[in-house]
Structure formats: structure tokens, C-alpha cells
Design an enzyme around this catalytic site. Sequence first.
Site, PDB file in Angstrom:
ATOM      1  N   ASP A 431       0.863  -1.175   0.000  1.00  0.00           N
ATOM      2  CA  ASP A 431       0.000   0.000   0.000  1.00  0.00           C
ATOM      3  C   ASP A 431       0.900   1.226   0.000  1.00  0.00           C
ATOM      4  O   ASP A 431       1.829   1.333   0.833  1.00  0.00           O
ATOM      5  CB  ASP A 431      -0.904   0.006   1.235  1.00  0.00           C
ATOM      6  CG  ASP A 431      -1.904   1.160   1.198  1.00  0.00           C
ATOM      7  OD1 ASP A 431      -2.982   0.967   0.624  1.00  0.00           O
ATOM      8  OD2 ASP A 431      -1.578   2.237   1.734  1.00  0.00           O
ATOM      9  N   ILE A 432       0.695   2.142  -0.939  1.00  0.00           N
ATOM     10  CA  ILE A 432       1.520   3.353  -1.008  1.00  0.00           C
ATOM     11  C   ILE A 432       1.213   4.236   0.195  1.00  0.00           C
ATOM     12  O   ILE A 432       0.055   4.598   0.428  1.00  0.00           O
ATOM     13  CB  ILE A 432       1.266   4.109  -2.326  1.00  0.00           C
ATOM     14  CG1 ILE A 432       1.619   3.220  -3.525  1.00  0.00           C
ATOM     15  CG2 ILE A 432       2.077   5.406  -2.369  1.00  0.00           C
ATOM     16  CD1 ILE A 432       1.307   3.842  -4.873  1.00  0.00           C
ATOM     17  N   GLU A 474      -4.615   2.254  -4.450  1.00  0.00           N
ATOM     18  CA  GLU A 474      -3.160   2.349  -4.402  1.00  0.00           C
ATOM     19  C   GLU A 474      -2.509   1.064  -3.931  1.00  0.00           C
ATOM     20  O   GLU A 474      -1.329   1.059  -3.545  1.00  0.00           O
ATOM     21  CB  GLU A 474      -2.730   3.506  -3.500  1.00  0.00           C
ATOM     22  CG  GLU A 474      -3.028   3.335  -2.038  1.00  0.00           C
ATOM     23  CD  GLU A 474      -4.414   3.860  -1.642  1.00  0.00           C
ATOM     24  OE1 GLU A 474      -4.581   4.219  -0.468  1.00  0.00           O
ATOM     25  OE2 GLU A 474      -5.320   3.915  -2.508  1.00  0.00           O
TER      26      GLU A 474
END
Length: 559
Positions: A431-432, A474
Site C-alpha cells: 500500500d503506497i 493504491e
Amino acid sequence: MNRRYRSLMLILGIILFLNSLRFFNLTLSNEVVFWIAVLSAVIMDLSLLYIGELKVEFTETITVFIYLFFGVYVAIVFEFIYTLLGSVLSYFIIKRKFEFSRHLLNASMFSLITFLSGNFVNYIRMNIRVPYITTLIISALLFDFVFLVLNIIFITIDKTLEDKEFFSIKNFDLDIILINLIVSTLLSVILYVIYGAIGLSGLILVFGVLIITHYVFYLYNKLNFKAVLIKKLLNATEDIIKYGDLKEKSDHLLLNLKEIIPYEIASLYFFDSKNDETSFPISYYSSYPIDIGDLSIDLKSGVTFKVISKGSIYVSKNIKKDSNIKITGRLFTLIDAAVFVPIKIDNDIRGLIFVGGKSNLVDFLSQDTNDILNILSRQMSLALLNYDYMSAIKKEAETDALTGLNNRRVFDKEINNLVKLNNRFSLVIYDIDDFKKVNDTYGHLVGDAVLKHVANIVKRSVRKTDIVCRYGGEEIVILFKDLSKEDAYIISERIRKQIEFSQVFVFGRVVKITVSGGVASFPEDGKTSKEIIEKADEILYSECKNKGKNRVCMYPNMV
């Protein structure tokens, strides 16, 4: 234990040799015979075919002759000198690997075997009363028989102690040993009789015939050796054709390769050398504990890849002294020799077969096996070409338009299929970090650019058989087929670091991007795809997001 055994052999052999020198008091003519025998044995030693642990040879014929004519002590001196001298000349003439300690051990071991064989036969000769020629034949037969048996016993003990498992007698070709025994016995008796009847000229003639006979036998065994390799190669080729999945093809290739090449560690890579920065093996096998990180290849600045990129098979007989390659870490301590077989498609290097091993790998590679390795390389080239073709057909329907990664539908199909087949796998959910903040600060166009940037790094950093998908928003998921959680973590952590130290330029400014990742594995962390995904997601948020971000953790938290 093995070190103590070898030390004992070394000490006893050297003591026997030094003691035997006291009895080495030959006339000039007999010294000429002795050194002609040494020279003949060394010449024969240069045409040995190294198959398994027992070498195909008739050099003990001369040892038997020396024993019959001069006695056990001269035979010990002969065996010690010829073994060491033959090893030195092999190194200079045919570039056979030279390890002084190993060859000194061999010389000591054969001296000890000669001592035991000779004294055993001396005892038998003292207690039997038969005609002279019968005594001669029995002595030669018994000496050669005991010599071969003790050779097998000592090798078995040495290999059993080294490998910590019993080295079966099945590893020896008993048919060849029997032929060796019969021929060596007859020839040694002939040598003895001819020298006694004709003298030195007759002896030289018979030695010449013996050398020629030995070389013919060597050629026969070399052809037989090639025939066996080709048969095994056909089996390997059949499996490459039979199995449809690239990962399965790779696994079966290494499995069959173990039947062809005496390796300790082998790995298979496929990569895009123009775009990828690091390559991890699609499949690997090791006789020792090793992780996937130890087998990674630097495709951009690595010394080793410069050799691979030339496109020819490269053999390193001594990795510790070879400046053309750079092997580090645990791998450096586990192998002595290595061979690199590039996989090419239209002169472009697209993959690599790597094999590492000990001295027996060097012996194998000295038997002109490049054609075998080239055939394997071509077969894997075809397998990769077919894989690329099939992937291109599927790509349009299964690709996320923004990132170029596989879409969620592909991920669901792949993970469910692996669970259904009960095949081991691991996955990481990335996950960014603070992605919403990026969107809010710079806008969604920049957010899209960041997603593409991260996706490109991930694509360049995984194996061809790994499935990389945009999971949603994301989040990016990598599905590692047939990879342990520990190996999946190693790759995932390296990717995280690459993203952390990469740069995204927005309006003349550098935007710092980091990701967090949770790793879980099937079947240890769950029995269904839903459970595995939940465990990876759980560790992602509980141990990464909530404790500082920019990290990768395994379920349960072990790092």
C-alpha cells in the site's frame, strides 16, 4: 569427523612413504624400469575419464607389476610419486583443477592401500605351495582385487563422512571394476614375464601397448558417457515440452539437470536485461540452506552479468580466484566452481541457467559437455518464447490500463487456482504510504504518475513467473508461486527499498514515495485465498501502517 579421518590418512600415508624410501635401493637398470613405469602411469592418468567417484583406469596394472617385481616398499614409493606427479602435469597440460592438499591426501591413501594389499598378498604367498607361474597369477589377482576393494571402502568412508549419509556401493560401476580387475591382472603378469624374458626393450613395447589399450578404453567410456547424457537430456527435453506452465518447466528442468550434472546449487532465471535491474531465480535447488536473496543477479552494474551478457557459456573452475565473476555471501562459501549458461532469443540474453558445485562439477565439465548445455539452453529459449507469445495474447484482456499490471480478475483466478491445486505460494500486499495526501496536494494526475512509477519498479524487480496485480486503488499485490514466506519477504523488502530510494519529479520538486507491505503464505497462514489475503492485510496495517509505515512485515510479525 571427516577432517580427522583425512588427517589420519594423510599422516599414515606420508609415514609409509618416508619409511619405504629406506628400502628404495635399486640398481641402475631397475631404476630405469621404475621411472619408465612412473612415466607410463602418468601418461595414462592424463586420459582418465572422471565418472562418479572411481576413475576408469588401468594404472593399477603398473602398480601390480612394480609390486611383483620389486616388492611392496618400492610399490608404495611408486604410487606416491606417480599420483602427485600425475596431478601436477594434469594441471599444466589439460588444466584439470589442482588442489595440493587433496592430491597429497590421494597419494597418501593409495600408498596406504598399496601397503595393505602388498602385505596381505605376502602373507598368502608365504602360506601356499603352488607352482611359480600359478603363484604369480594368484599374487597379481589378489593384490589387484584387494587394491580395488580397499579403494572402494576408503572412498565410501570419505564420502559418507563428508555428506553425513551412507555412500552406497551402487555409485560404482561394478561391471567396469570387474573388467578393470581381470585386464589389469593379466597385463601385470604379462609385463612381469616379458621383462624377465626379453628385458627392457620388451617392457617398453608392452608399456606402449598398455597405454594405447588404456586410451581406447578411455574413448569407449567417453562415448558411453555421452550416450548416457544424451538419454537423460531427452528426458529433460520431454518434460520441458510436456509441462505448460513456465514455472513447472523450470522446476522440472532443474530436477532433470540433477541427473545430468553433479551440482550442489542450481538456479534458473528469466529477465529483461534492458529494463530489469535485479533478477531473482524463477526456480532454484540447493543441497544446503540458502535463500533466494543469495542467488539474485545485478543486471545493471554486476560484474558477473557482464560475463553472461557476452552470450557464451562461461565456466569458472575456481570462483574464489576468478576475477571475471563476483559471487558473494553464503553462495561464495558453498561452492568452488560454477557454470553460467545464457538463454538467448534472437541474440538477446533473456535468461540464465546457473550451476554451482564442488570439484566433481569441474571434473564433469572437463568432459566436453558444452553441447549438452547448449541444447538445454535452446530448449528453455523455446519455452520462454512460447511463454512470451501466450502472455502477449492474454495481456490486452487482463491488464490494468493505468499501471500496465494485471487486473484484479487475473489475481483472483491465479490465487484460487493455486489453492485448488494445493500449491505452495506467498503474496505481499503493498500500500503506497500517504497516497491520499499526494492526491490532495498535487492532484490525481500526479497520483496516477506515482502509481505508474511504483508499478514499474515492481515489474522490473520480480521473476517472470510472479503475478503482479493492481489490487485496488493504491494497493499492488505480488503473487509468488512456489516461494516460501522468507524468500517472498526478501524480495518484497528489496522492492520496498528500491521504491524508497527512487525519485519522482513533480513540477521541479522531488516527491518522496514509500510503501508498506504485508506478507503471508499458503498453506501455513490459511487454507483459503480469502484467509491468506486477510492475514497479509492484517499484518500490513497492524505492524506497518500503525507503527511508522515504510516497512514490510510477515504474518505473524517475525521481522
